[in-house]
Design a protein around this motif. Structure first.
Motif, short mmCIF file in Angstrom:
data_model
loop_
_atom_site.label_atom_id
_atom_site.label_comp_id
_atom_site.label_asym_id
_atom_site.label_seq_id
_atom_site.Cartn_x
_atom_site.Cartn_y
_atom_site.Cartn_z
N GLU A 16 4.46 38.42 19.63
CA GLU A 16 3.93 37.26 20.35
C GLU A 16 3.38 37.63 21.73
O GLU A 16 2.66 36.84 22.33
CB GLU A 16 5.02 36.20 20.49
N LEU A 17 3.71 38.81 22.21
CA LEU A 17 3.20 39.27 23.50
C LEU A 17 1.68 39.21 23.55
O LEU A 17 1.09 38.86 24.57
CB LEU A 17 3.66 40.71 23.77
N LEU A 18 1.03 39.49 22.43
CA LEU A 18 -0.44 39.52 22.38
C LEU A 18 -1.04 38.22 21.85
O LEU A 18 -2.24 38.15 21.62
CB LEU A 18 -0.90 40.69 21.52
N ALA A 19 -0.23 37.17 21.66
CA ALA A 19 -0.71 35.92 21.09
C ALA A 19 -1.16 34.91 22.15
O ALA A 19 -1.66 33.85 21.79
CB ALA A 19 0.38 35.29 20.21
N GLY A 20 -1.02 35.24 23.43
CA GLY A 20 -1.39 34.30 24.48
C GLY A 20 -2.89 34.15 24.63
O GLY A 20 -3.67 34.83 23.99
N THR A 21 -3.28 33.24 25.52
CA THR A 21 -4.70 32.99 25.76
C THR A 21 -5.21 33.65 27.02
O THR A 21 -6.39 33.57 27.33
CB THR A 21 -4.96 31.47 25.86
N GLY A 22 -4.35 34.32 27.76
CA GLY A 22 -4.74 34.92 29.03
C GLY A 22 -5.40 36.28 28.86
O GLY A 22 -5.50 36.80 27.76
N PRO A 23 -5.84 36.81 29.98
CA PRO A 23 -6.48 38.13 29.96
C PRO A 23 -5.48 39.25 29.70
O PRO A 23 -4.30 39.11 29.92
CB PRO A 23 -7.08 38.26 31.36
#
Length: 153
Positions: free
Chosen positions: A146-153
């Motif tokens: 989930e670390l890479l599932a966000g919408t941020g840069p």
């Protein structure tokens, strides 16, 4: 410790004199990087960092300081919300330490470095190719995908 900027072997003057190339800029530029060659048919020429601490000897305090300063500049560009939503990615093998320092400068941003090898029991969350590199494939193996599932840069 050697001062890489003033040492002709590490500063790139050896390459510049033999190939007729040069870095054009102020002292700050030559303090940050130099010229080098390597035996690689994909890319023989290099711009080598004098502050990364990987190819040229450098004080750990200088290496960390430049990475933290870069992270702070990125934090200023992203603003507080953007910095909190960010994930810092360091490329194996050269930029793993830089990534840690940039994450320190950003503040609360999590950090992940790529790897060249799979790890038993850890699912691959992504990857990328670095075509000019000697080892082109990078894997992303976060403990929590989930670390890479966000919408941020």
């Amino acid at each position: 410790m050697n001062n890489a900027v003033n040492d002709p072997i590490w500063s790139g003057t050896w390459v510049a004199e033999r190939l007729g190339v040069e870095l054009v800029g102020d002292e700050e530029l030559s303090g940050l990087l130099g010229l080098a060659l390597r035996r690689n048919p994909k890319r023989a020429h290099l711009l080598v960092s004098n502050v990364l601490g990987k190819h040229v000897p450098q004080s750990p305090a200088v290496v960390h300081g430049h990475g933290v300063a870069l992270g702070r500049r990125v934090r200023d560009l992203l603003g507080a919300d953007g910095a909190r939503a960010s994930v810092v990615l360091g490329y194996a093998e050269t930029a793993t330490g830089l990534g840690h320092s940039v994450a320190d400068g950003l503040g609360d941003a999590p950090y992940l470095h790529s790897t060249r090898r799979p790890v038993d029991g850890v699912a691959q969350a992504g990857g990328f190719e670095e075509s000019h590199s000697h080892a082109t494939s990078h894997l992303l193996l976060p403990k929590d995908p989930e670390l890479l599932a966000g919408t941020g840069p």
